[in-house]
Write a protein that holds these residues in place. Structure first.
Motif, PDB file in Angstrom:
ATOM      1  N   VAL A 142     -18.146 -37.248 -13.419  1.00  0.00           N
ATOM      2  CA  VAL A 142     -17.729 -36.297 -12.381  1.00  0.00           C
ATOM      3  C   VAL A 142     -18.512 -34.990 -12.510  1.00  0.00           C
ATOM      4  O   VAL A 142     -18.976 -34.431 -11.510  1.00  0.00           O
TER       5      VAL A 142
ATOM      6  N   ILE B 220     -10.037 -29.302 -13.036  1.00  0.00           N
ATOM      7  CA  ILE B 220      -9.622 -30.302 -14.037  1.00  0.00           C
ATOM      8  C   ILE B 220     -10.604 -30.305 -15.208  1.00  0.00           C
ATOM      9  O   ILE B 220     -10.199 -30.323 -16.379  1.00  0.00           O
ATOM     10  N   LEU B 221     -11.888 -30.276 -14.890  1.00  0.00           N
ATOM     11  CA  LEU B 221     -12.897 -30.327 -15.957  1.00  0.00           C
ATOM     12  C   LEU B 221     -12.807 -29.104 -16.867  1.00  0.00           C
ATOM     13  O   LEU B 221     -13.087 -29.196 -18.069  1.00  0.00           O
TER      14      LEU B 221
ATOM     15  N   ASP C  98     -17.055 -29.408  -6.216  1.00  0.00           N
ATOM     16  CA  ASP C  98     -15.681 -29.751  -5.831  1.00  0.00           C
ATOM     17  C   ASP C  98     -14.699 -28.906  -6.659  1.00  0.00           C
ATOM     18  O   ASP C  98     -14.584 -29.070  -7.879  1.00  0.00           O
TER      19      ASP C  98
ATOM     20  N   LEU D 275      -9.898 -39.286 -12.949  1.00  0.00           N
ATOM     21  CA  LEU D 275      -9.800 -37.962 -13.579  1.00  0.00           C
ATOM     22  C   LEU D 275      -8.518 -37.252 -13.150  1.00  0.00           C
ATOM     23  O   LEU D 275      -7.854 -36.601 -13.974  1.00  0.00           O
TER      24      LEU D 275
ATOM     25  N   GLU E 110     -11.405 -28.771  -6.915  1.00  0.00           N
ATOM     26  CA  GLU E 110     -10.325 -29.482  -7.611  1.00  0.00           C
ATOM     27  C   GLU E 110     -10.843 -30.111  -8.903  1.00  0.00           C
ATOM     28  O   GLU E 110     -10.221 -29.993  -9.970  1.00  0.00           O
ATOM     29  N   MET E 111     -12.002 -30.781  -8.808  1.00  0.00           N
ATOM     30  CA  MET E 111     -12.560 -31.449  -9.993  1.00  0.00           C
ATOM     31  C   MET E 111     -12.992 -30.414 -11.041  1.00  0.00           C
ATOM     32  O   MET E 111     -12.814 -30.622 -12.241  1.00  0.00           O
TER      33      MET E 111
END
Lengths: 59, 417
Positions: B369, A54-55, A48, B407, A50-51
């Motif tokens: 995640v 962020i990560l 993903d 998140l 988007e994730m």
């Protein structure tokens, strides 16, 4: 039979395969009598975007 | 020197991890919820999971709320209770907004006695109701409500006298011992229940509990394998609450379900819920019930997994697999997997089957995640419709959508540098 290339020599011996990720590939080899070590793996965050962005900042 | 956001998160998560581990839960009383639970008003029913209104509530939770209206004397029948609720004459709120938790439907009203557990390290208190196998699953029959009357009128008062007589009962030693005896403190708290019953017998006698109530209470305790679940949930809540509100922490402080939605809360995003549709439970059914009967995942009892018990330590409780399904090998794999998504291992709660290593503590939303590994929860199952007792038990995973939402919110709040 083709000439003895290194790959053919390898395939004429008993094979132990290491499968990374999709388990179906490991099971297909096992069904053919091949010894398989399966390594559970999936893309980070399931791929993903988007994730992952962020990560990248947080982890 | 500038501290990076990653370093701030690591420090905050270490603090959350340490606070959860440092909890010293002590049972200090058992009293009517209205006397102790903050903000619990008259004509209000607290319930499990994130907030939900009457119209959108799951069938089993509606059944349990109607039963509480009958228990409190607000209605003579479930039909009359339903009318009161339709008219908005009974308030509803999430247990978690009141430092409380409840199994399955999780319903708590002012007259219902609750366990009062004080976390002596931090001074905060948490509350949980009794555990039984009928009303909390949505059964509003007179027999189901009769058990609540027995709890209110005989068992809870007798236990309370014993607790006060011994000036509180430290629960951490009971939990640590029970984990060495094959418990996981969620659906398999049998050893802890037996230890607790043994610990309470003499103090109740010492406190002068009358013979009839003493006999009735001892019979109740010794015949109730899930007795300690109400206490392990209160202990877990008292530990998790102590880890709330730590700036920059990505550690989960609550997982709870109301039969419609699964919700999580995160330390650094204090008070917010991140929800997704509640999942179906993969499990085994009691005779007379099958897949078409089951409601969706429900209950505050996932507070035990939140602090590293329950599904997280299935490896140490293989006997529970008869109830929820699966093999000992799978149970070992689940427990090892949970280490991938947590901050660290408990120094006090050790699992023999894992070489006496500690339970996995501090679920980190980033790791969930990144790895795609979802917290695993063992759970009982309720019917999809009101009016039924327990129908089975099984395993379930928290939905990824909750962690994605959390998140995103965390990044919006903190990753602005």
């Amino acid at each position: 039979m083709e000439k003895d290339t290194p790959i053919n020599e390898l395939l004429q011996k008993p094979i132990v395969a290491i499968n990374i990720g999709v388990q179906d590939f490991a099971e297909a080899l096992q069904d053919q009598g091949v010894r398989v070590v399966n390594v559970t793996w999936s893309p980070p965050a399931g791929g993903d975007a988007e994730m992952l962005a962020i990560l990248e900042k947080l982890l | 020197m500038t501290i990076s956001i990653k370093e701030k998160i690591e420090a905050a998560n270490a603090e959350a991890f340490n606070r959860i581990n440092a909890a010293e839960p002590v049972l200090v009383d058992i009293v009517p919820a209205g006397d102790v639970v903050p903000g619990l008003e008259d004509r209000m029913v607290l319930h499990a999971g994130p907030p939900v209104d009457w119209k959108h509530m799951s069938g089993a939770q509606q059944g349990a709320v109607m039963a509480m209206a009958m228990f409190e004397g607000w209605a003579d029948s479930h039909g009359q209770a339903g009318q009161l609720l339709d008219r908005g004459e009974i308030k509803l709120d999430s247990n978690h907004h009141h430092h409380a938790v409840g199994p399955m439907a999780g319903t708590i009203t002012r007259s219902l006695p609750v366990y009062v557990v004080e976390n002596r390290t931090f001074g905060n208190r948490a509350y949980c109701r009794l555990v039984e196998d009928r009303q909390q699953f949505g059964d509003y029959s007179q027999d189901a409500i009769a058990e609540l009357y027995n709890w209110r009128d005989a068992w809870a008062p007798a236990l309370a006298l014993g607790v006060r007589h011994m000036e509180g009962l430290a629960l951490k030693p009971i939990i640590a011992k029970a984990l060495q005896m094959g418990d996981e403190l969620h659906n398999r708290p049998n050893a802890a229940s037996a230890i607790f019953a043994g610990a309470m017998a003499a103090p109740m006698i010492g406190a002068g509990v009358g013979k009839d109530d003493l006999t009735s209470t001892l019979n109740y305790m010794t015949g109730h394998d899930l007795l300690f679940l109400g206490l392990s949930m209160a202990c877990a809540k008292s530990a998790a609450d102590a880890a709330c509100g730590i700036e920059y922490s990505t550690v989960v402080t609550a997982m709870a379900r109301n039969g419609k939605e699964f919700g999580i809360q995160v330390s650094g995003l204090d008070g917010q819920w991140f929800t997704a549709p509640a999942p179906e439970v993969d499990g085994l059914y009691l005779p007379g019930y099958g897949e078409g009967d089951a409601g969706l995942d429900m209950g505050d009892s996932a507070i035990t997994e939140t602090v590293g018990w329950g599904g997280f330590i299935l490896a140490g409780a293989p006997s529970i697999l008869n109830l929820v399904g699966g093999t000992p090998e799978e149970a070992l794999a689940y427990s090892r997997e949970m280490r991938e998504i947590t901050v660290g291992l408990s120094p006090d709660y050790l699992i023999p089957a894992l070489g006496f290593q500690g339970t996995a503590v501090g679920i980190d939303i980033r790791k969930v995640v990144q790895t795609g590994i979802l917290p695993i929860i063992d759970t009982a199952m309720a019917h999809k419709d009101p009016g039924h007792p327990i129908i089975g038990a099984g395993l379930v995973r928290a939905p990824m959508e909750c962690f994605h939402q959390a998140l995103r919110s965390f990044a919006a709040r903190y990753a602005t540098e």
